[in-house]
Design an enzyme around this catalytic site. Structure first.
Site, PDB file in Angstrom:
ATOM      1  N   CYS A  27      37.580  48.211  47.796  1.00 29.35           N
ATOM      2  CA  CYS A  27      37.792  47.951  46.256  1.00 29.35           C
ATOM      3  C   CYS A  27      36.449  48.874  45.569  1.00 29.35           C
ATOM      4  O   CYS A  27      35.527  49.226  46.154  1.00 29.35           O
ATOM      5  CB  CYS A  27      37.258  46.519  46.240  1.00 29.35           C
ATOM      6  SG  CYS A  27      36.957  45.696  44.594  1.00 29.35           S
ATOM      7  N   HIS A  71      45.629  42.022  45.027  1.00 27.81           N
ATOM      8  CA  HIS A  71      44.279  42.356  44.810  1.00 27.81           C
ATOM      9  C   HIS A  71      43.763  42.373  43.385  1.00 27.81           C
ATOM     10  O   HIS A  71      42.777  41.737  43.065  1.00 27.81           O
ATOM     11  CB  HIS A  71      44.113  43.646  45.319  1.00 27.81           C
ATOM     12  CG  HIS A  71      42.603  44.186  45.446  1.00 27.81           C
ATOM     13  ND1 HIS A  71      41.962  44.561  46.689  1.00 27.81           N
ATOM     14  CD2 HIS A  71      41.825  44.559  44.376  1.00 27.81           C
ATOM     15  CE1 HIS A  71      40.787  44.899  46.305  1.00 27.81           C
ATOM     16  NE2 HIS A  71      40.778  45.248  45.068  1.00 27.81           N
ATOM     17  N   GLU A  72      44.536  43.007  42.308  1.00 23.11           N
ATOM     18  CA  GLU A  72      44.108  43.103  41.017  1.00 23.11           C
ATOM     19  C   GLU A  72      44.307  41.802  40.332  1.00 23.11           C
ATOM     20  O   GLU A  72      43.381  41.502  39.575  1.00 23.11           O
ATOM     21  CB  GLU A  72      44.915  44.276  40.315  1.00 23.11           C
ATOM     22  CG  GLU A  72      44.819  45.701  40.850  1.00 23.11           C
ATOM     23  CD  GLU A  72      43.398  46.132  40.908  1.00 23.11           C
ATOM     24  OE1 GLU A  72      42.511  45.600  40.602  1.00 23.11           O
ATOM     25  OE2 GLU A  72      43.340  46.889  42.004  1.00 23.11           O
ATOM     26  N   HIS A  77      41.335  39.919  40.933  1.00 22.51           N
ATOM     27  CA  HIS A  77      40.027  40.345  40.079  1.00 22.51           C
ATOM     28  C   HIS A  77      40.004  39.539  38.982  1.00 22.51           C
ATOM     29  O   HIS A  77      39.004  39.187  38.241  1.00 22.51           O
ATOM     30  CB  HIS A  77      40.060  41.830  39.969  1.00 22.51           C
ATOM     31  CG  HIS A  77      39.527  42.767  40.909  1.00 22.51           C
ATOM     32  ND1 HIS A  77      38.108  42.584  41.248  1.00 22.51           N
ATOM     33  CD2 HIS A  77      39.839  43.651  41.603  1.00 22.51           C
ATOM     34  CE1 HIS A  77      37.795  43.523  42.241  1.00 22.51           C
ATOM     35  NE2 HIS A  77      38.680  43.917  42.363  1.00 22.51           N
TER      36      HIS A  77
END
Length: 171
Positions: free
Chosen positions: A103, A145-146, A149
């Site tokens: 990351c 993953h995004e 965020h």
């Protein structure tokens, strides 16, 4: 040089910056501000080698916007190409697999993270049109993953064990 706009490379926030833990706000419409944010995300991602995605909160923008591009990645034989995901929402997921993730906001480490192996996602594209896509394998992992965020979740929040699943990044 004419009217060629200069690229904007934004600073990527690093853990433990508290803004990384704040859930992002939904985008009500694709305005020129959001369009500019998308360009900044692409330019910033392109400035880091091997980066396949970045989310708006990572550059200090509190909006539910991320970009993903797995084109040319050896783990994605049939990628969707460059994706702009505005207000993305996971509508289905299947399977589970542990994989190593890095990351930009945690540049010194990688971590073993369990994620679904396939996902269905609904989102708005950069024109504000509703879209749906299905992704598998590494591309599904990147999208998840995004989206994490956008929810204020980092890979450290997803590891089973800090001592067994977090590793110093190899240079």
């Amino acid at each position: 040089m004419g009217d060629v706009p200069s690229r904007v490379i934004c600073e990527v926030l690093r853990y433990p910056d508290r803004r990384l833990k704040q859930p992002a706000s939904p985008v009500s419409e694709v305005t020129p501000e959001i369009e500019a944010l998308v360009v900044d995300l692409w330019d910033t991602a392109a400035s880091y080698p091997r980066t396949v995605g970045i989310a708006a909160p990572q550059i200090g923008a509190p909006w539910r916007v991320c970009v993903v591009d797995c084109t040319g990645h050896k783990k994605v034989p049939d990628p969707h190409g460059p994706l702009v995901l505005i207000n993305p929402r996971i509508v289905s997921s299947e399977g589970a697999e542990v994989g190593r993730e890095g990351c930009l906001s945690l540049p010194e480490i990688t971590a073993n993270v369990r994620r679904a192996t396939s996902v269905g996602v609904e989102f708005l594209d950069r024109n504000g049109d509703e879209q749906h896509l299905s992704a598998e394998g590494f591309e599904a992992r990147v999208i998840l993953h995004e989206i994490d965020h956008l929810d204020g979740v980092l890979i450290l929040d997803r590891v089973a064990s800090i001592t067994l699943d977090v590793f110093e990044r190899r240079r």
